[in-house]
Design a protein around this motif. Sequence first.
Motif, mmCIF file in Angstrom:
data_model
loop_
_atom_site.group_PDB
_atom_site.id
_atom_site.type_symbol
_atom_site.label_atom_id
_atom_site.label_comp_id
_atom_site.label_asym_id
_atom_site.label_seq_id
_atom_site.Cartn_x
_atom_site.Cartn_y
_atom_site.Cartn_z
ATOM 1 N N VAL A 54 0.895 -1.165 0.000
ATOM 2 C CA VAL A 54 0.000 0.000 0.000
ATOM 3 C C VAL A 54 0.933 1.215 0.000
ATOM 4 C CG1 VAL A 54 -1.759 1.286 1.256
ATOM 5 C CG2 VAL A 54 -1.787 -1.224 1.293
ATOM 6 N N VAL A 55 0.792 2.067 -1.016
ATOM 7 C CA VAL A 55 1.723 3.203 -1.139
ATOM 8 C C VAL A 55 0.997 4.503 -0.813
ATOM 9 C CG1 VAL A 55 3.277 4.428 -2.709
ATOM 10 C CG2 VAL A 55 2.960 1.970 -2.946
ATOM 11 N N CYS A 56 1.642 5.363 0.003
ATOM 12 C CA CYS A 56 1.056 6.667 0.356
ATOM 13 C C CYS A 56 2.043 7.790 0.017
ATOM 14 C CB CYS A 56 0.762 6.750 1.852
ATOM 15 S SG CYS A 56 -0.284 5.417 2.434
ATOM 16 N N PRO A 57 1.513 8.994 -0.244
ATOM 17 C CA PRO A 57 2.394 10.091 -0.639
ATOM 18 C C PRO A 57 3.287 10.632 0.479
ATOM 19 C CG PRO A 57 0.122 10.560 -1.254
ATOM 20 C CD PRO A 57 0.098 9.354 -0.387
ATOM 21 N N ALA B 43 11.008 -12.218 2.672
ATOM 22 C CA ALA B 43 10.969 -13.605 3.142
ATOM 23 C C ALA B 43 9.526 -14.106 3.293
ATOM 24 C CB ALA B 43 11.693 -13.709 4.486
ATOM 25 N N GLY B 44 8.552 -13.182 3.093
ATOM 26 C CA GLY B 44 7.153 -13.605 3.179
ATOM 27 C C GLY B 44 6.598 -13.577 4.593
ATOM 28 N N GLU B 45 7.355 -12.963 5.537
ATOM 29 C CA GLU B 45 6.852 -12.933 6.926
ATOM 30 C C GLU B 45 5.826 -11.822 7.118
ATOM 31 O OE1 GLU B 45 10.363 -12.528 9.345
ATOM 32 O OE2 GLU B 45 11.366 -14.118 8.202
ATOM 33 N N THR B 46 5.830 -10.818 6.235
ATOM 34 C CA THR B 46 4.879 -9.704 6.337
ATOM 35 C C THR B 46 3.860 -9.840 5.215
ATOM 36 O OG1 THR B 46 6.727 -8.342 7.069
ATOM 37 C CG2 THR B 46 4.732 -7.185 6.440
ATOM 38 N N ASP B 47 2.560 -9.622 5.546
ATOM 39 C CA ASP B 47 1.530 -9.742 4.507
ATOM 40 C C ASP B 47 1.427 -8.470 3.670
ATOM 41 O OD1 ASP B 47 0.800 -12.266 5.463
ATOM 42 O OD2 ASP B 47 -0.468 -11.364 7.015
ATOM 43 N N VAL B 48 1.413 -7.320 4.377
ATOM 44 C CA VAL B 48 1.166 -6.047 3.694
ATOM 45 C C VAL B 48 2.227 -5.040 4.117
ATOM 46 C CG1 VAL B 48 -0.484 -4.153 3.363
ATOM 47 C CG2 VAL B 48 -1.324 -6.490 3.702
ATOM 48 N N LEU B 49 2.830 -4.389 3.124
ATOM 49 C CA LEU B 49 3.829 -3.362 3.421
ATOM 50 C C LEU B 49 3.229 -2.010 3.064
ATOM 51 C CD1 LEU B 49 6.760 -2.918 4.323
ATOM 52 C CD2 LEU B 49 7.439 -3.006 1.929
ATOM 53 N N VAL B 50 3.064 -1.132 4.069
ATOM 54 C CA VAL B 50 2.552 0.217 3.811
ATOM 55 C C VAL B 50 3.774 1.127 3.721
ATOM 56 C CG1 VAL B 50 1.056 2.068 4.629
ATOM 57 C CG2 VAL B 50 0.477 -0.311 5.151
ATOM 58 N N ALA B 51 3.987 1.750 2.548
ATOM 59 C CA ALA B 51 5.262 2.431 2.325
ATOM 60 C C ALA B 51 5.088 3.731 1.562
ATOM 61 C CB ALA B 51 6.194 1.508 1.529
ATOM 62 N N PRO C 151 -10.045 -2.693 7.918
ATOM 63 C CA PRO C 151 -10.263 -3.718 6.880
ATOM 64 C C PRO C 151 -9.199 -4.816 6.814
ATOM 65 C CG PRO C 151 -9.769 -1.558 5.905
ATOM 66 C CD PRO C 151 -9.988 -1.331 7.352
ATOM 67 N N LEU C 152 -7.970 -4.556 7.309
ATOM 68 C CA LEU C 152 -6.948 -5.613 7.215
ATOM 69 C C LEU C 152 -6.597 -6.170 8.599
ATOM 70 C CD1 LEU C 152 -4.549 -4.145 4.478
ATOM 71 C CD2 LEU C 152 -6.619 -5.498 4.209
ATOM 72 N N GLN C 153 -7.535 -6.059 9.511
ATOM 73 C CA GLN C 153 -7.303 -6.542 10.877
ATOM 74 C C GLN C 153 -6.901 -8.021 10.845
ATOM 75 O OE1 GLN C 153 -10.676 -5.852 13.301
ATOM 76 N NE2 GLN C 153 -9.558 -5.862 15.214
ATOM 77 N N GLY C 154 -5.900 -8.372 11.651
ATOM 78 C CA GLY C 154 -5.492 -9.773 11.707
ATOM 79 C C GLY C 154 -4.360 -10.102 10.745
ATOM 80 N N LEU C 155 -4.125 -9.233 9.734
ATOM 81 C CA LEU C 155 -2.995 -9.489 8.818
ATOM 82 C C LEU C 155 -1.732 -8.850 9.404
ATOM 83 C CD1 LEU C 155 -4.542 -8.795 5.282
ATOM 84 C CD2 LEU C 155 -4.525 -10.903 6.611
ATOM 85 N N LYS C 156 -0.574 -9.345 8.961
ATOM 86 C CA LYS C 156 0.680 -8.784 9.459
ATOM 87 C C LYS C 156 1.048 -7.586 8.572
ATOM 88 C CE LYS C 156 4.941 -9.863 11.618
ATOM 89 N NZ LYS C 156 5.215 -8.453 11.793
ATOM 90 N N VAL C 157 0.885 -6.365 9.136
ATOM 91 C CA VAL C 157 1.121 -5.132 8.376
ATOM 92 C C VAL C 157 2.371 -4.436 8.928
ATOM 93 C CG1 VAL C 157 0.167 -2.856 7.791
ATOM 94 C CG2 VAL C 157 -1.356 -4.836 7.952
ATOM 95 N N GLU C 158 3.295 -4.016 8.048
ATOM 96 C CA GLU C 158 4.467 -3.251 8.514
ATOM 97 C C GLU C 158 4.608 -1.974 7.697
ATOM 98 O OE1 GLU C 158 7.989 -4.747 10.348
ATOM 99 O OE2 GLU C 158 7.796 -6.599 9.184
ATOM 100 N N VAL C 159 5.347 -0.998 8.236
ATOM 101 C CA VAL C 159 5.549 0.255 7.492
ATOM 102 C C VAL C 159 7.011 0.397 7.073
ATOM 103 C CG1 VAL C 159 3.686 1.476 8.658
ATOM 104 C CG2 VAL C 159 5.992 1.643 9.560
ATOM 105 N N LEU C 160 7.204 1.145 5.973
ATOM 106 C CA LEU C 160 8.561 1.416 5.475
ATOM 107 C C LEU C 160 8.567 2.843 4.922
ATOM 108 C CD1 LEU C 160 11.391 0.201 4.635
ATOM 109 C CD2 LEU C 160 10.391 -0.199 2.402
ATOM 110 N N HIS C 161 9.497 3.672 5.409
ATOM 111 C CA HIS C 161 9.611 5.025 4.839
ATOM 112 C C HIS C 161 11.039 5.534 4.980
ATOM 113 C CE1 HIS C 161 9.648 6.733 8.887
ATOM 114 N NE2 HIS C 161 8.583 6.007 9.173
ATOM 115 N N GLY C 162 11.297 6.655 4.334
ATOM 116 C CA GLY C 162 12.665 7.157 4.202
ATOM 117 C C GLY C 162 13.313 7.632 5.486
ATOM 118 N N ARG C 163 12.499 7.926 6.523
ATOM 119 C CA ARG C 163 13.138 8.462 7.725
ATOM 120 C C ARG C 163 13.514 7.397 8.746
ATOM 121 N NH1 ARG C 163 9.300 12.726 8.407
ATOM 122 N NH2 ARG C 163 9.785 14.094 6.690
#
Length: 739
Positions: free
Chosen positions: A507-510, A579-587, A552-564
């Motif tokens: 999931v990509v955000c500005p 490695a497939g350990e995270t389901d959704v990457l919000v970046a 909406p994605l409750q229960g899934l493994k969600v992590e964040v990634l950003h430049g700071r």
Amino acid sequence: MDLVPALEEPLKKVLGPATAKVMAEHLGLHTVGDLLHHYPRRYEERGQLTHLADLPMDEHVTVVAQVADARLHTFASSKAPRGKGQRLEVTITDGSGRLQLVFFGHGVHKPHKELLPGTRAMFAGKVSVFNRRLQLAHPAYELLRGDGDSAEEAVDSWAGALIPLYPATAKLESWKIGKAIQTVLPGAQEAVDPLPDSLREGRGLVSLPEALLKIHRPHTKADIDDARSRLKWDEAFVLQIALARRRHADAQLPAVPRRPRPDGLLTAFDDRLPFTLTDGQRKVTREIFDDLATDHPMHRLLQGEVGSGKTMVALRAMLAVVDAGGQAAMLAPTEVLAQQHHRSVVEMMGELAEGGMLGGAEQATKVVLLTGSMGAAARRQALLDLVTGEAGIVIGTHALIEDKVQFHDLGLVVVDEQHRFGVEQRDALRGKGKQPPHLLVMTATPIPRTVAMTVFGDLETSVLDQLPAGRSPIASHVVPAADKPHFLARAWERVREEVGNGHQAYVVCPRIGDDIDEPADPKKAKKSPEDEAEKRPPLAVLDIADQLTKGPLQGLKVEVLHGRMHPDDKDAVMRRFAAGETDVLVATTVIEVGVNVPNATVMVIMDADRFGVSQLHQLRGRVGRGSAAGLCLLVSEMPEASAARQRLNAVASTLDGFELSRIDLEQRREGDVLGQAQSGTRSSLRMLAVIEDEEIIAEAREEAAALVAADPDLTHLPGLRTALDALLDEEREQYLEKG
């Protein structure tokens, strides 16, 4: 030879200090020559009136129109309590539309006398809306006098039926610029022609003095066409001469030819490959290997869609150079990407990357990583491996350019995502070789041919346009979140379905969404849906991740990634995702370049209208990298009719990056294409349009190459040399330091 003094003359001597100051500050014009090259934006015909219905809001415009009526009102105000305040309302018309002009106070007397019904004039001012009607408040104006005036004045000011309208500013109206140009126009006779006579005559182009005269004082539309054709040629040709001379100078540099050994590292690597190269990869590799075998430096641009296998081509070129006894350096724009490249190169090479280590293959070399955030000990070891020649391949960020970094024998520099590095940075790295190393520049942003010829004109170009076998197409859809909220709910269901099938999602955000982010635009929000969507601050990674994990994605493994984030944390997040350990990457867009997770099949881009066309195309290329089909959902709150939505529809409708880059270019100003976004006052190209004038650019490139080959110092063409000095002086930053 100096530029002709007449054109070098400072404007303050000719026009007086006040006008010259405004021209310098607001239009970047300093000399008579500058002013003569300030061309009209368009022309009005004396008999025709401007179409008033199409005026842009909040912009400074110049219109030609006729006064329909004028009414003087008196009113009471704090300044004039006895009803002595005066307001003059003048309605002007183009025959169909109407526009209101208003003048107040002492400013009403002159227009009240002059703007009588039936009078034609040019009006300049800022378009605003008052009581739901378009108006210009206190516009400047210039009467277009009929033939009743003294013949001399009529001939002087308005010779010909075509009235040039110039790019102007609130401080200096178009007609004042026009009058200033009339003053300096005689100087055009002394303009030195940069084009060789043979070329000019062969193409039927008018001389430069004649072109300047016709562009500023045309009598017919044919005059304008003649002038434009000629001035476009000048721009294209002088620029291509500059690039051809750069290519010529580079070709004179010595380089060490690098030919791979028959049974060396490259052969061992090819034997390990579990797949065969595509025809495109083979063809491009041949071009690169031919260049590497010559005794002057290769300068090649490798363009290829995301996932077309550029990294594989670059790696084989690096291995060929190591085989030939040299070292290869790969420069990446971010630490995440440098680490990613390092990981994938080491994985692809296996024991061949373990030179000097137990278990390393016989032909192996060492592959080191060098980034700014490495610990002191690791950094010291990497620097040592480079200077001794122990490491054949180094992958790094800007840290590679620092003075401390020394190579044993640098033979090849590979630059990834060229548009993020300036020529100075490329040159700094190239300066680390005993002789200039070969250079391979890679980009995943497809560049239309004309832009490649202008912006990257000093590089030869190779294109990879085939996707490797086994790649799946990506389906893209626009999700109109404001019009159809249930579409967004369905998008999150699709993400859950993909994860349920064992895949992963981005999931990509500005923006990131911590306090350091820029505040939202504090200007009063207007209430149209487009403005509402525009004025709201862009959606942020931290907020969206929070909403998704609770919603909406409750229960899934969600992590964040950003430049700071700290580089180690970023790397850890990427490793877990890969490695497939995270389901959704919000970046944020840190994932735009180079992140390779074949198991990720769906990407949701929030506020997709906040990204450029090329950037969306880059981002989308991160999914569908494995055998399962990719899905990209472009979420936007912009209304259906908006330009932003049309842009998103274009991205959704084609996967052809070259087609998209054309759309992107047509929507942006030329200036943005050619380097820094230029502030609209003086784009380095005044006449030439990179997309439309493809033919002229291609022909100019050919002519320039032939001319420079015959006379590299332009000894026989003093006029061209002068024009070139002027271009390089003024545009050195913008063009040839393609940052």
